[in-house]
Write a protein that holds these residues in place. Structure first.
Motif, PDB file in Angstrom:
ATOM      1  N   LYS A  39       0.825  -1.209   0.000  1.00 19.14           N
ATOM      2  CA  LYS A  39       0.000   0.000   0.000  1.00 19.14           C
ATOM      3  C   LYS A  39       0.863   1.265   0.000  1.00 19.14           C
ATOM      4  N   GLU A  41       0.262   3.591  -2.903  1.00 17.54           N
ATOM      5  CA  GLU A  41      -1.056   4.263  -2.798  1.00 17.54           C
ATOM      6  C   GLU A  41      -1.008   5.391  -1.776  1.00 17.54           C
ATOM      7  N   LEU A  42      -0.403   5.099  -0.626  1.00 19.29           N
ATOM      8  CA  LEU A  42      -0.326   6.118   0.422  1.00 19.29           C
ATOM      9  C   LEU A  42       0.557   7.282  -0.040  1.00 19.29           C
ATOM     10  N   GLN A  59       1.167   8.264  -3.057  1.00 18.50           N
ATOM     11  CA  GLN A  59       0.419   9.054  -4.066  1.00 18.50           C
ATOM     12  C   GLN A  59      -0.558   9.995  -3.377  1.00 18.50           C
ATOM     13  N   THR A  60      -1.263   9.435  -2.442  1.00 17.41           N
ATOM     14  CA  THR A  60      -2.285  10.236  -1.750  1.00 17.41           C
ATOM     15  C   THR A  60      -1.637  11.392  -1.005  1.00 17.41           C
ATOM     16  N   LEU A  73      -0.549  14.121  -3.233  1.00 16.54           N
ATOM     17  CA  LEU A  73      -1.689  14.946  -3.659  1.00 16.54           C
ATOM     18  C   LEU A  73      -2.176  15.859  -2.534  1.00 16.54           C
ATOM     19  N   LEU A  74      -2.143  15.290  -1.330  1.00 12.71           N
ATOM     20  CA  LEU A  74      -2.692  16.053  -0.203  1.00 12.71           C
ATOM     21  C   LEU A  74      -1.781  17.192   0.232  1.00 12.71           C
ATOM     22  N   GLU A 106     -11.809  18.832   5.270  1.00 16.85           N
ATOM     23  CA  GLU A 106     -12.081  17.608   4.513  1.00 16.85           C
ATOM     24  C   GLU A 106     -10.771  16.898   4.162  1.00 16.85           C
ATOM     25  N   LYS A 142      -9.687  14.699   6.831  1.00 19.33           N
ATOM     26  CA  LYS A 142     -10.536  13.496   6.899  1.00 19.33           C
ATOM     27  C   LYS A 142     -10.048  12.466   5.880  1.00 19.33           C
ATOM     28  N   VAL A 143      -9.696  12.951   4.696  1.00 18.28           N
ATOM     29  CA  VAL A 143      -9.168  12.056   3.651  1.00 18.28           C
ATOM     30  C   VAL A 143      -7.871  11.428   4.150  1.00 18.28           C
ATOM     31  N   ARG A 173      -6.986  10.929   7.203  1.00 20.88           N
ATOM     32  CA  ARG A 173      -7.289   9.907   8.217  1.00 20.88           C
ATOM     33  C   ARG A 173      -7.824   8.637   7.567  1.00 20.88           C
ATOM     34  N   GLY A 174      -8.575   8.835   6.505  1.00 19.97           N
ATOM     35  CA  GLY A 174      -9.086   7.675   5.762  1.00 19.97           C
ATOM     36  C   GLY A 174      -7.946   6.874   5.150  1.00 19.97           C
ATOM     37  N   ALA A 175      -6.908   7.572   4.734  1.00 20.59           N
ATOM     38  CA  ALA A 175      -5.754   6.894   4.142  1.00 20.59           C
ATOM     39  C   ALA A 175      -5.007   6.054   5.171  1.00 20.59           C
ATOM     40  N   ASN A 192      -6.093   3.811   6.822  1.00 19.21           N
ATOM     41  CA  ASN A 192      -6.535   2.414   6.738  1.00 19.21           C
ATOM     42  C   ASN A 192      -5.494   1.545   6.024  1.00 19.21           C
ATOM     43  N   LEU A 193      -4.575   2.235   5.331  1.00 21.67           N
ATOM     44  CA  LEU A 193      -3.569   1.484   4.575  1.00 21.67           C
ATOM     45  C   LEU A 193      -2.396   1.072   5.458  1.00 21.67           C
ATOM     46  N   ASP A 227     -14.323   8.600   7.128  1.00 25.15           N
ATOM     47  CA  ASP A 227     -13.054   9.084   6.574  1.00 25.15           C
ATOM     48  C   ASP A 227     -12.521   8.099   5.540  1.00 25.15           C
ATOM     49  N   GLY A 228     -12.716   6.807   5.823  1.00 20.88           N
ATOM     50  CA  GLY A 228     -12.247   5.772   4.901  1.00 20.88           C
ATOM     51  C   GLY A 228     -12.871   5.947   3.529  1.00 20.88           C
ATOM     52  N   TYR A 264     -11.673   9.056   1.789  1.00 15.17           N
ATOM     53  CA  TYR A 264     -10.362   8.808   1.174  1.00 15.17           C
ATOM     54  C   TYR A 264     -10.538   8.181  -0.211  1.00 15.17           C
ATOM     55  N   ARG A 278      -9.577   9.686  -3.901  1.00 13.98           N
ATOM     56  CA  ARG A 278      -8.752   9.007  -4.907  1.00 13.98           C
ATOM     57  C   ARG A 278      -9.494   8.951  -6.248  1.00 13.98           C
ATOM     58  N   PRO A 326      -3.499   2.663  -7.548  1.00 12.21           N
ATOM     59  CA  PRO A 326      -4.329   1.759  -6.743  1.00 12.21           C
ATOM     60  C   PRO A 326      -5.294   2.528  -5.834  1.00 12.21           C
TER      61      PRO A 326
END
Lengths: 102, 616
Positions: A14, A17-18, A20-21, A24-25, A69, A72-73, A75-77, A79-80, B311-312, B315, B319, B471
Motif C-alpha cells: 500500500k 497508494e499512500l 500518491q495520496t 496529492l494532499l 475535509e 478526513k481524507v 485519516r481515511g488513508a 486504513n492502509l 473518513d475511509g 479517502y 482518490r 491503486p
C-alpha cells in the motif's frame, strides 16, 4: 507555532497508494491558511516507515486544518497502515532564543 | 214675611233647572206644607231662589229621606209640618237645630251599624280561626299563663297523643301523661313565664299507649284581654326524625363508600401513576434504545450510489476524484463485498468517457477457455463450436472504460495477452491475424493481495505493475463502522419499500451489534442480513433474523491454515454430537473418519474435551 508529526507504518503493497495520496494532499495542505510547511518523508531505514511533518502558525489554523475535509481524507488513508498512526503536536513558543543558539 | 202658597203646577212651569227639585220636593213631601210655603208668592221664582238654594233643597230632601228610612214621623212633622209661617231667621235657626239633630241621629245610626258589622266580623273571624285551630296539622295547646291550666287543645294533638279532650281540659300541663316529667314541665313553664318564649327542636314525648314520639315544641305567651295565655305548638317530627336518621345513616353509608372508593381510587391512581412512569421510562428507554431512521440529506455526495460519511470512504472518493478525469489505469483493491464495482462505475462516470457505457467483465465468472473470446472476440470458425463471429469486450469498450472484475482470477496465459492490450492498446481476435487497435481505459478490481500473488507466481509481475498505476484500496466495512447506520437505513428502506413494509427504527443494541460485527462479507453481507431482517420483521422496529457470530468467523478469506480449518471443523462437529466420537451419529461418522483416526487427529491438534462441560 505548532509542529505536527504523523508517523505511519504502511503495508508494503500500500506504500505506493499512500505516497500518491500524500503527494496529492500535501500540496493542498500547504495552501491552507496558517500552514508554514507540510512535507512527507520516508525513513531510510524502513521504506514502509513514512512521516508527515506539518508546521502551523497558530493553534487556530491547525485546528481548522484538523476539521478540514483534507484531514478526513488523510485519516481515511490511515486504513492502509500496518498499525495505527502516531500523531504528535509540539508547541514552539520562543523562536528568538533558538535563533541565538543557531 | 209671609209666604203665599202658590200651586205646584204653576211653579213647575218656572225655570226648567229647578223643576226637578221642586217636583221632587213636592213629591217627597207628598205635597206637604214644605212645598206650600216655599213656592207661594207670585214671584215665586225669585224668592224661592233666594230662600232655598239648591243646598237647602237637598238638605230637605235628605231629611225627608232619612226620616222616611227611620220612620221618624216626628222629624217629618218638625220639618215639614209647620202651622205658622216663620221668618227667614227663624227658619234658619230651626234648620240649624234640625241639622244638629240630624247629625246626632246619623251618628247614632252609624254606631249601631258599626256594632252590628263588628259582631258579624267577629263571628266570621271566630269561625275561621276555630276552623284553623281544629284542622291544623300541628298540635295546639292553649293554657293559662298564670296557672298552667289547659284551656284548649286541638283535635290533632288529641289524636297524636292518644288522649281524650277530657284528659286535657281543665288540667295543668304537668298533670297530663305526656308531660309527666313534672319538674321538667314546670321548669319549662317557668321559663315560658319568664321569657315568654320556649322552643325545643326535638322533645321526646310519649303517647297514651306508651309509644315514644318526637315533637318540635314551640310555645309563646300572649295577652288576651290583659290576661296571659300560652300557646304551645306541638309538631310531630317522629317521621321527620326517622327520615333524618335514615338520611344520616345513608349519608354515613355514602361517606363510608366514598371513603372506600377514595382509597381504591387513590391506590388505582397510585398504580396508574406507577404505570405511567413505567411507560415513560420504557418510552425513554425505547427512544434511547431505538435509532429512528431519519431522512437526512447531508450524507449525500456526488456519488449517488455510494453511501457513507466515514473518513475511509472520503479517502476512496478523494482518490476517485483525482484519477477519474485522466486516462490512467486504476486498480481497485478491497475485500469481497466492499463495493469495488461501484467505485469502478464512479470513476467511469466522472471520466470524460462517461457518455459511453461502462463494460464489465467478471474474470472469475468465465472458464479459462471462454475468457479469451469473451475479451478479445473471435472470428467465425476460430474453434469448434465458434460458428459465429463474436466481438470481444475490448472492442465493445472502445472509447469507454472496461472494468475487469476479479482480475486476480485471470489465468496466467490471459494475463500476458491482457498486458499487451494495456501496453499497446492492440490485440487480435481469436482466429484472426488482424490486429485491432482500441482506446480503452482499464479499471481492474480484485480482492486478492496481488503483490502476494506475484510473489507466489500466480500473477504476472509485469501485468501487476501495469495495473497498479493508481491503486485505490476500498476499506472493509469494519473500518467504516460509522457508515453502518446509514447503510442499514438505506437497505432497510430499499427492502421495506419492495415488500411494502413500514419499518421506522432499529434498537440501539441491534445497531451496536451490527457495528461491532467484523463483516467478513462486508456490505454485501450487511445488505443480505438487512434484507432477511426486513422480510422476517413483524413490526416497525427492525429486528435481526440472523445471529451475528463473531468468534468463528475469519477476518478475511484465505487467512486460515488448513490445520485451523481442520481443528474448527472437528470442534464444531464434536460440539454438535456433544463430544460423542463413536457410533452412527458420532463425530467420526459425520466427518467420514474412523474413530481412532479422529482421536489421533484430535490428539495431534490438541483438542481436549473441556472439563466444565457435562461429563459422560
Amino acid at each position: 507555532m505548532i509542529l505536527v508529526v504523523i508517523r505511519m507504518k504502511v503495508h508494503s503493497e500500500k506504500r505506493l497508494e499512500l505516497s500518491q495520496t500524500m503527494a496529492l494532499l500535501i500540496s493542498s495542505i500547504r495552501a491552507e491558511k496558517g500552514c508554514r510547511s507540510c512535507d512527507f518523508y520516508q525513513s531510510i531505514e524502513d521504506e514502509n516507515q513514512l512521516n508527515l511533518l506539518e508546521e502551523w502558525d497558530t493553534q487556530e489554523s491547525f485546528m481548522s486544518h484538523l476539521n478540514s475535509e483534507r484531514f478526513k481524507v488523510l485519516r481515511g488513508a490511515m486504513n492502509l497502515l500496518q498499525e495505527p498512526y502516531e500523531m504528535k503536536f509540539h508547541t514552539i513558543f520562543n523562536l528568538e532564543g533558538l535563533k541565538e543558539v543557531l | 214675611m209671609k209666604l203665599p202658597a202658590p200651586r205646584c203646577r204653576e211653579s213647575s212651569r218656572q225655570g226648567k233647572g229647578l223643576f226637578v227639585v221642586v217636583r221632587s220636593l213636592t213629591h217627597a213631601a207628598s205635597c206637604g206644607e214644605c212645598a206650600r210655603y216655599s213656592c207661594s208668592t207670585k214671584d215665586s221664582r225669585l224668592y224661592y231662589r233666594r230662600a232655598f238654594s239648591i243646598d237647602k233643597l237637598l238638605l230637605f230632601f235628605k231629611i225627608y229621606t232619612i226620616s222616611k228610612i227611620l220612620n221618624l214621623e216626628t222629624v217629618r212633622k218638625t220639618v215639614f209640618v209647620k202651622e205658622t209661617p216663620k221668618t227667614k231667621q227663624e227658619l234658619l235657626l230651626e234648620m240649624e237645630g234640625l241639622r244638629k239633630k240630624l247629625n246626632a241621629a246619623e251618628h247614632r245610626i252609624r254606631g249601631l251599624t258599626n256594632q252590628k258589622q263588628s259582631k258579624e266580623a267577629l263571628k266570621i273571624s271566630e269561625t275561621r280561626y276555630r276552623r284553623l285551630f281544629e284542622t291544623a296539622q300541628d298540635g295546639i295547646l292553649i293554657l293559662d299563663a298564670e296557672t298552667g291550666q289547659i284551656s284548649d287543645v286541638n283535635p290533632f294533638l288529641v289524636e297524636i297523643l292518644g288522649y281524650s279532650y277530657k284528659d286535657f281540659l281543665g288540667k295543668k300541663l304537668w298533670e297530663i301523661g305526656p308531660f309527666k316529667n313534672i319538674e321538667a314541665s314546670k321548669t319549662v313553664f317557668l321559663e315560658l313565664q319568664d321569657k315568654g318564649y320556649v322552643r325545643f327542636e326535638d322533645l321526646p314525648l310519649e303517647t297514651k299507649d306508651g309509644q315514644p314520639i318526637a315533637v318540635e315544641f314551640v310555645s309563646n305567651v300572649y295577652l288576651v284581654n290583659h290576661h296571659k295565655v300560652i300557646q304551645c305548638n306541638i309538631r310531630d317530627i317522629t317521621e321527620r326524625k326517622l327520615l333524618a336518621e335514615r338520611l344520616q345513616k345513608a349519608h354515613i353509608e355514602l361517606e363510608r363508600r366514598v371513603d372506600e372508593r377514595t382509597v381504591e381510587l387513590r391506590s388505582a391512581n397510585e398504580s396508574l401513576r406507577k404505570a405511567l412512569s413505567e411507560i415513560k421510562a420504557l418510552k425513554d428507554q425505547l427512544e434511547a434504545e431505538n435509532i429512528y431512521f431519519r431522512h437526512e440529506n447531508k450524507m449525500r455526495h456526488q456519488f449517488d450510489h455510494i453511501l457513507g460519511q466515514s473518513d475511509g470512504l472520503k479517502y476512496v472518493l478523494f482518490r476517485v476524484e483525482q484519477v477519474a478525469p485522466q486516462n490512467t489505469t486504476v486498480l481497485i483493491l478491497g475485500e469481497t463485498g466492499t463495493g469495488k464495482e461501484l467505485i469502478a462505475a464512479a470513476i467511469h462516470n466522472l471520466s470524460p468517457r462517461q457518455d459511453r457505457p461502462l463494460i464489465t467483465v467478471n474474470c472469475a465468472a468465465l472458464p479459462a477457455s471462454l475468457i479469451e473470446s469473451e475479451l478479445f472476440g473471435r472470428e467465425k470458425g476460430a474453434f469448434t463450436g465458434a460458428d459465429t463471429r463474436q466481438v470481444g469486450r475490448f472492442e465493445v469498450a472502445h472509447g469507454s472504460t472496461l472494468c475487469l472484475d476479479e482480475i486476480g482470477e485471470l489465468p496466467l496465459e490471459m494475463q500476458a495477452k491482457l498486458l499487451r492490450v494495456i501496453q499497446y492498446n492492440e490485440f487480435e481476435r481469436l482466429g484472426s491475424s488482424q490486429t485491432t487497435k482500441v482506446d480503452v481505459r482499464i479499471v481492474a478490481t480484485t480482492n486478492r493481495n496481488l503483490e502476494e500473488e506475484v510473489r507466489k507466481g500466480r500473477f504476472r509481475q509485469d501485468l501487476y505493475y501495469r495495473l497498479n498505476v493508481f491503486p485505490i484500496t476500498v476499506p472493509p466495512l469494519r473500518q467504516r463502522q460509522e457508515d453502518i447506520p446509514l447503510l442499514v437505513q438505506a437497505f432497510t428502506e430499499r427492502y421495506a419499500r419492495k415488500l411494502g413494509k413500514q419499518i421506522t427504527s432499529i434498537q440501539k443494541e441491534t445497531m451496536k451489534a451490527l457495528q461491532d460485527y467484523p463483516w467478513p462479507g462486508n456490505i454485501r453481507e450487511l445488505e443480505s442480513i438487512v434484507e432477511r431482517a426486513v422480510i422476517l420483521c413483524p413490526g416497525p422496529v427492525l429486528q435481526l433474523a440472523d445471529k451475528l457470530e463473531t468468534a468463528s468467523l475469519p477476518f478475511s478469506a484465505g487467512m486460515n491454515t488448513l490445520e485451523e480449518v481442520e481443528r474448527n471443523q472437528i470442534l464444531k462437529t464434536l460440539s454438535k454430537t456433544r463430544w460423542r466420537i463413536e457410533g452412527k451419529d458420532g463425530a467420526a461418522a459425520i466427518l467420514g473418519l474412523h474413530s481412532s483416526t479422529l482421536r489421533a487427529r484430535m490428539h495431534k491438534l490438541g483438542i481436549v474435551r473441556p472439563e466444565t462441560k457435562n461429563p459422560g
